[in-house]
Design an enzyme around this catalytic site. Sequence first.
Site, PDB file in Angstrom:
ATOM      1  N   LYS A  91       0.347  -4.982  -4.911  1.00  0.00           N
ATOM      2  CA  LYS A  91      -0.232  -4.239  -3.774  1.00  0.00           C
ATOM      3  C   LYS A  91      -0.949  -5.144  -2.760  1.00  0.00           C
ATOM      4  CE  LYS A  91       0.472   0.171  -5.201  1.00  0.00           C
ATOM      5  NZ  LYS A  91       0.454   0.243  -6.630  1.00  0.00           N
ATOM      6  N   GLU A 113      -5.167   5.798   0.428  1.00  0.00           N
ATOM      7  CA  GLU A 113      -4.989   6.671  -0.729  1.00  0.00           C
ATOM      8  C   GLU A 113      -4.764   5.774  -1.930  1.00  0.00           C
ATOM      9  OE1 GLU A 113      -2.586   5.609   1.146  1.00  0.00           O
ATOM     10  OE2 GLU A 113      -1.170   4.951  -0.394  1.00  0.00           O
ATOM     11  N   SER A 384       5.293  -5.554 -12.013  1.00  0.00           N
ATOM     12  CA  SER A 384       4.540  -5.264 -10.787  1.00  0.00           C
ATOM     13  C   SER A 384       3.033  -5.427 -10.940  1.00  0.00           C
ATOM     14  CB  SER A 384       4.869  -3.851 -10.306  1.00  0.00           C
ATOM     15  OG  SER A 384       4.709  -2.918 -11.363  1.00  0.00           O
TER      16      SER A 384
HETATM   17  C1  PLP Z   1       1.280   1.233  -7.398  1.00  0.00           C
HETATM   18  C2  PLP Z   1       1.985   0.579  -8.454  1.00  0.00           C
HETATM   19  C3  PLP Z   1       3.358   0.826  -8.687  1.00  0.00           C
HETATM   20  C4  PLP Z   1       4.160   1.833  -7.918  1.00  0.00           C
HETATM   21  O1  PLP Z   1       4.246   1.646  -6.567  1.00  0.00           O
HETATM   22  P1  PLP Z   1       5.552   1.117  -5.832  1.00  0.00           P
HETATM   23  O2  PLP Z   1       5.249   1.334  -4.396  1.00  0.00           O
HETATM   24  O3  PLP Z   1       6.707   1.936  -6.313  1.00  0.00           O
HETATM   25  O4  PLP Z   1       5.701  -0.303  -6.185  1.00  0.00           O
HETATM   26  C5  PLP Z   1       3.987   0.085  -9.671  1.00  0.00           C
HETATM   27  N1  PLP Z   1       3.307  -0.796 -10.426  1.00  0.00           N
HETATM   28  C6  PLP Z   1       2.001  -1.040 -10.249  1.00  0.00           C
HETATM   29  C7  PLP Z   1       1.317  -2.028 -11.136  1.00  0.00           C
HETATM   30  C8  PLP Z   1       1.291  -0.362  -9.261  1.00  0.00           C
HETATM   31  O5  PLP Z   1      -0.005  -0.617  -9.104  1.00  0.00           O
END
Ligand code: PLP
Length: 406
Positions: A91, A113, A384
């Site tokens: 993010k 948000e 992620s």
């Molecule tokens: C917010 C988040 C997601 C999902 O958001 P995307 O916009 O689909 O990437 C996935 N993994 C983590 C660790 C997140 O914080």
Amino acid sequence: MKNYLLNKNGHFGIFGGRYLPEMLIPIMEELEETFYQSIKDKKFKKELNYLYKNYSGRPTPLYYCENLTRKLGGAKIFLKNEGLNHTGAHKINHCLGQALIAKKMGKKRLIAETGAGQHGLATASVAAKFGFSCTVYMGLKDYQRQKPNVFYMERLGAKVIPVTTGGQILRDAINEALRDLLANPKETHYLLGTVCGPHPYPVMNTYFQSIIGKEVKKQILKQTEKLPDYLIACVGGGSNAMGLFYEFLDNENIQLITVEAGGKGIKENERKALHAARFQTGKLGVVEGFKSYFLQNKDGQIKETHSISAGLDYSGVGPQIAYLKSINRIKTTYALDKEVLKAYKTLAEEEGIIAALESCHAIAETIKLAPKLPKEKIIVVNCSGRGDKDYFITSKYIKTKNLIKI
Ligand SMILES: *Cc1c(COP(=O)(O)O)cnc(C)c1O
């Protein structure tokens, strides 16, 4: 990149667009203009790259999961570790980018948000760094299940407002943020946290996230002298998936796989979905300013969703991802909560990496796919985020070393 680009009206095929109250249109136009100017500006790019490197710690590692590969006995598994970014997830990539753009527009205040709290945390961090005041909207349910992130956002100086309307999750927080923007358009930048929302957010956040795939390309060529065969990412709104895929869209030999939250199973009733698998049972609709697949009942009302991971617990999906699905450029699948917990445990025990539950959806699919493939194939899975934030969820489900309670 000719096939996958936006048309003049901000649409990808029939998806996307800018369906907003009249008052918000000039704000989106200003944002769009500043964004397109900025990415042509060498100074802007230099500053962004400086921040990626020195503030967030990029490039994040591309790590060969030797133990997991051996255990599964098939394709080679490489993990792109976005969890090692500052604030713990991908993010921060679009937060840094948008903070620079907000600064350029002379804004004084950031609003956001958040679902898992990761986007709120990243926003609160860049607000502190750049001297913006900051308000973060968070569904009450998420507020309660992501306590550590609420604590940290407040320590960073943000005001965190629990939203008690609707299902009290991410979607409700988005509505509240849009309301705030309507009331305070001049001084506020709405730092939207994924590749959803009205144009230019999907394009802009994909641009800032595409650093993931760009790094992967260099790293995998250096380590294996080949490009990957499969890229796998979880998909909430779609930003980590678009970030990984974008650089590779034109190379049709590379299979792109998105994994949604299958929750407790993709059966459902009229009011509530037990999952967040928009590509499985979602329908076309216009919600929160853009056209895409949403989980809806037969009257078009948005359904409540369920996922063990707050970050995937969302009823819509980014328009470009929806478009890529409609032309069969990506393959879409889902992982159930229990498969996600197993993947979480396996990755931790094999590789010493505690991944976010969102990311464990992608890992679960990797664990299913790798053994079916020959050894020379290469999978890159996007991790992620890291898993610290999920302590209160994972500790409840995983009681002992061998027991997973669902
Ligand atoms: C917010 C988040 C997601 C999902 O958001 P995307 O916009 O689909 O990437 C996935 N993994 C983590 C660790 C997140 O914080």
